[in-house]
Design an enzyme around this catalytic site. Structure first.
Site, PDB file in Angstrom:
ATOM      1  N   ASN A 113       0.844  -1.198   0.000  1.00  8.28           N
ATOM      2  CA  ASN A 113       0.000   0.000   0.000  1.00  8.28           C
ATOM      3  C   ASN A 113       0.876   1.243   0.000  1.00  8.28           C
ATOM      4  O   ASN A 113       1.963   1.271   0.586  1.00  8.28           O
ATOM      5  CB  ASN A 113      -1.038  -0.003   1.129  1.00  8.28           C
ATOM      6  CG  ASN A 113      -0.490  -0.266   2.518  1.00  8.28           C
ATOM      7  OD1 ASN A 113       0.542  -0.895   2.686  1.00  8.28           O
ATOM      8  ND2 ASN A 113      -1.196   0.218   3.516  1.00  8.28           N
ATOM      9  N   ILE A 114       0.394   2.237  -0.721  1.00  8.50           N
ATOM     10  CA  ILE A 114       1.138   3.488  -0.907  1.00  8.50           C
ATOM     11  C   ILE A 114       0.192   4.635  -0.548  1.00  8.50           C
ATOM     12  O   ILE A 114      -0.765   4.901  -1.291  1.00  8.50           O
ATOM     13  CB  ILE A 114       1.629   3.621  -2.364  1.00  8.50           C
ATOM     14  CG1 ILE A 114       2.464   2.390  -2.765  1.00  8.50           C
ATOM     15  CG2 ILE A 114       2.431   4.910  -2.538  1.00  8.50           C
ATOM     16  CD1 ILE A 114       2.763   2.285  -4.260  1.00  8.50           C
ATOM     17  N   ALA A 133      -0.572  12.169   1.424  1.00  7.13           N
ATOM     18  CA  ALA A 133      -1.027  13.239   2.321  1.00  7.13           C
ATOM     19  C   ALA A 133      -2.476  13.605   2.014  1.00  7.13           C
ATOM     20  O   ALA A 133      -3.224  14.024   2.904  1.00  7.13           O
ATOM     21  CB  ALA A 133      -0.122  14.455   2.177  1.00  7.13           C
ATOM     22  N   SER A 134      -2.866  13.453   0.760  1.00  4.88           N
ATOM     23  CA  SER A 134      -4.280  13.549   0.377  1.00  4.88           C
ATOM     24  C   SER A 134      -4.834  12.125   0.494  1.00  4.88           C
ATOM     25  O   SER A 134      -4.744  11.323  -0.437  1.00  4.88           O
ATOM     26  CB  SER A 134      -4.392  14.087  -1.047  1.00  4.88           C
ATOM     27  OG  SER A 134      -5.744  14.122  -1.430  1.00  4.88           O
ATOM     28  N   TYR A 135      -5.327  11.796   1.679  1.00  3.77           N
ATOM     29  CA  TYR A 135      -5.562  10.406   2.080  1.00  3.77           C
ATOM     30  C   TYR A 135      -6.264   9.535   1.037  1.00  3.77           C
ATOM     31  O   TYR A 135      -5.934   8.371   0.848  1.00  3.77           O
ATOM     32  CB  TYR A 135      -6.386  10.347   3.375  1.00  3.77           C
ATOM     33  CG  TYR A 135      -5.726  10.943   4.595  1.00  3.77           C
ATOM     34  CD1 TYR A 135      -4.386  11.337   4.599  1.00  3.77           C
ATOM     35  CD2 TYR A 135      -6.466  11.131   5.755  1.00  3.77           C
ATOM     36  CE1 TYR A 135      -3.802  11.898   5.730  1.00  3.77           C
ATOM     37  CE2 TYR A 135      -5.891  11.680   6.894  1.00  3.77           C
ATOM     38  CZ  TYR A 135      -4.552  12.067   6.877  1.00  3.77           C
ATOM     39  OH  TYR A 135      -3.990  12.605   7.997  1.00  3.77           O
ATOM     40  N   CYS A 168      -4.097   0.744  -2.484  1.00  6.51           N
ATOM     41  CA  CYS A 168      -3.972  -0.459  -1.657  1.00  6.51           C
ATOM     42  C   CYS A 168      -2.940  -1.427  -2.263  1.00  6.51           C
ATOM     43  O   CYS A 168      -2.666  -1.395  -3.471  1.00  6.51           O
ATOM     44  CB  CYS A 168      -5.303  -1.183  -1.556  1.00  6.51           C
ATOM     45  SG  CYS A 168      -6.582  -0.260  -0.707  1.00  6.51           S
ATOM     46  N   GLU A 204      -3.058  -4.652  -2.922  1.00  7.91           N
ATOM     47  CA  GLU A 204      -3.502  -5.592  -3.952  1.00  7.91           C
ATOM     48  C   GLU A 204      -3.662  -4.906  -5.303  1.00  7.91           C
ATOM     49  O   GLU A 204      -3.361  -5.474  -6.339  1.00  7.91           O
ATOM     50  CB  GLU A 204      -4.781  -6.332  -3.528  1.00  7.91           C
ATOM     51  CG  GLU A 204      -5.921  -5.484  -3.004  1.00  7.91           C
ATOM     52  CD  GLU A 204      -5.838  -5.179  -1.506  1.00  7.91           C
ATOM     53  OE1 GLU A 204      -4.821  -4.623  -1.068  1.00  7.91           O
ATOM     54  OE2 GLU A 204      -6.824  -5.454  -0.794  1.00  7.91           O
ATOM     55  N   CYS A 210     -10.874  -2.402  -4.184  1.00  2.10           N
ATOM     56  CA  CYS A 210      -9.999  -3.503  -4.601  1.00  2.10           C
ATOM     57  C   CYS A 210     -10.798  -4.712  -5.063  1.00  2.10           C
ATOM     58  O   CYS A 210     -10.398  -5.397  -6.002  1.00  2.10           O
ATOM     59  CB  CYS A 210      -9.056  -3.891  -3.470  1.00  2.10           C
ATOM     60  SG  CYS A 210      -7.779  -2.648  -3.215  1.00  2.10           S
TER      61      CYS A 210
HETATM   62  O1  LIG Z   1      -6.875  -5.000   1.850  1.00  2.00           O
HETATM   63  C1  LIG Z   1      -6.375  -3.918   2.207  1.00  2.00           C
HETATM   64  C2  LIG Z   1      -6.885  -3.148   3.260  1.00  2.00           C
HETATM   65  C3  LIG Z   1      -6.273  -1.952   3.569  1.00  2.00           C
HETATM   66  N1  LIG Z   1      -5.185  -1.528   2.853  1.00  2.00           N
HETATM   67  C4  LIG Z   1      -4.499  -0.279   3.209  1.00  2.00           C
HETATM   68  C5  LIG Z   1      -5.092   1.021   2.763  1.00  2.00           C
HETATM   69  C6  LIG Z   1      -4.484   1.985   3.769  1.00  2.00           C
HETATM   70  O2  LIG Z   1      -3.184   2.361   3.343  1.00  2.00           O
HETATM   71  C7  LIG Z   1      -4.336   1.151   5.032  1.00  2.00           C
HETATM   72  C8  LIG Z   1      -5.386   1.424   6.078  1.00  2.00           C
HETATM   73  O3  LIG Z   1      -6.663   1.314   5.519  1.00  2.00           O
HETATM   74  O4  LIG Z   1      -4.401  -0.197   4.613  1.00  2.00           O
HETATM   75  C9  LIG Z   1      -4.677  -2.276   1.811  1.00  2.00           C
HETATM   76  O5  LIG Z   1      -3.681  -1.900   1.189  1.00  2.00           O
HETATM   77  N2  LIG Z   1      -5.309  -3.436   1.506  1.00  2.00           N
HETATM   78 ZN   LIG Z   2      -8.303  -1.695  -1.303  1.00  2.00          ZN
END
Ligand SMILES: O=c1ccn([C@H]2C[C@H](O)[C@@H](CO)O2)c(=O)[nH]1
Ligand SMILES: [Zn+2]
Length: 132
Positions: free
Chosen positions: A42-43, A46-48, A53, A55, A89
């Protein structure tokens, strides 16, 4: 490739997560039908809302390298039970995975479940809905 090995790939990818805001690291790994593995983390931003994600990162990496037929995808986070992918996702997984694609939801304790896209997102919107 074994399910456990694909989970290990996802765990490794998780270490690269960029999560200064949530501190919640997630890793993913897709196994393509050509037997290639693409990792993703996950990346955050700052702009949430612009967060990508893990995946989706893994899927987009694979597709951008010309691989869009998936055998399996593993997702791992530090959750009590197996991680549960977000709605966005699930829709992206639906675009590239069919009923035979193994979707493996795991946590850092080594627990995992194997599921399918119709279990994760029943009635998902698909390209066949675009045909008239
Ligand atoms: O299946 C998931 C669930 C959450 N996140 C990330 C999004 C965010 O960066 C952090 C908290 O929600 O987790 C993922 O990458 N995959
Ligand atoms: Zn996701």
């Amino acid at each position: 490739m074994e399910i456990k090995k694909l989970i290990d790939e996802a765990v490794e990818a998780r270490n690269k997560a960029y999560t200064p805001y949530s501190k919640f690291k997630v890793g993913a790994a897709v196994l393509t039908k050509n037997n290639h593995v693409f990792q993703g983390c996950n990346i955050e931003n700052a702009s949430y809302g612009l967060t990508n994600c893990a995946e989706r990162t893994a899927i987009f990496k694979a597709v951008s390298e010309g691989e869009n037929a998936f055998e399996a995808i593993a997702i791992v986070g530090e959750t009590d039970g197996p991680i549960s992918p977000c709605g966005a996702c699930r829709q992206v997984i639906a675009e590239f995975c069919d009923e035979n694609t193994k979707i493996i939801l795991a946590n850092l304790k080594g627990e995992y479940v194997e599921t399918t896209i119709t279990e994760l997102l029943p009635g998902f919107f698909s390209s066949k809905d675009l045909k008239k």
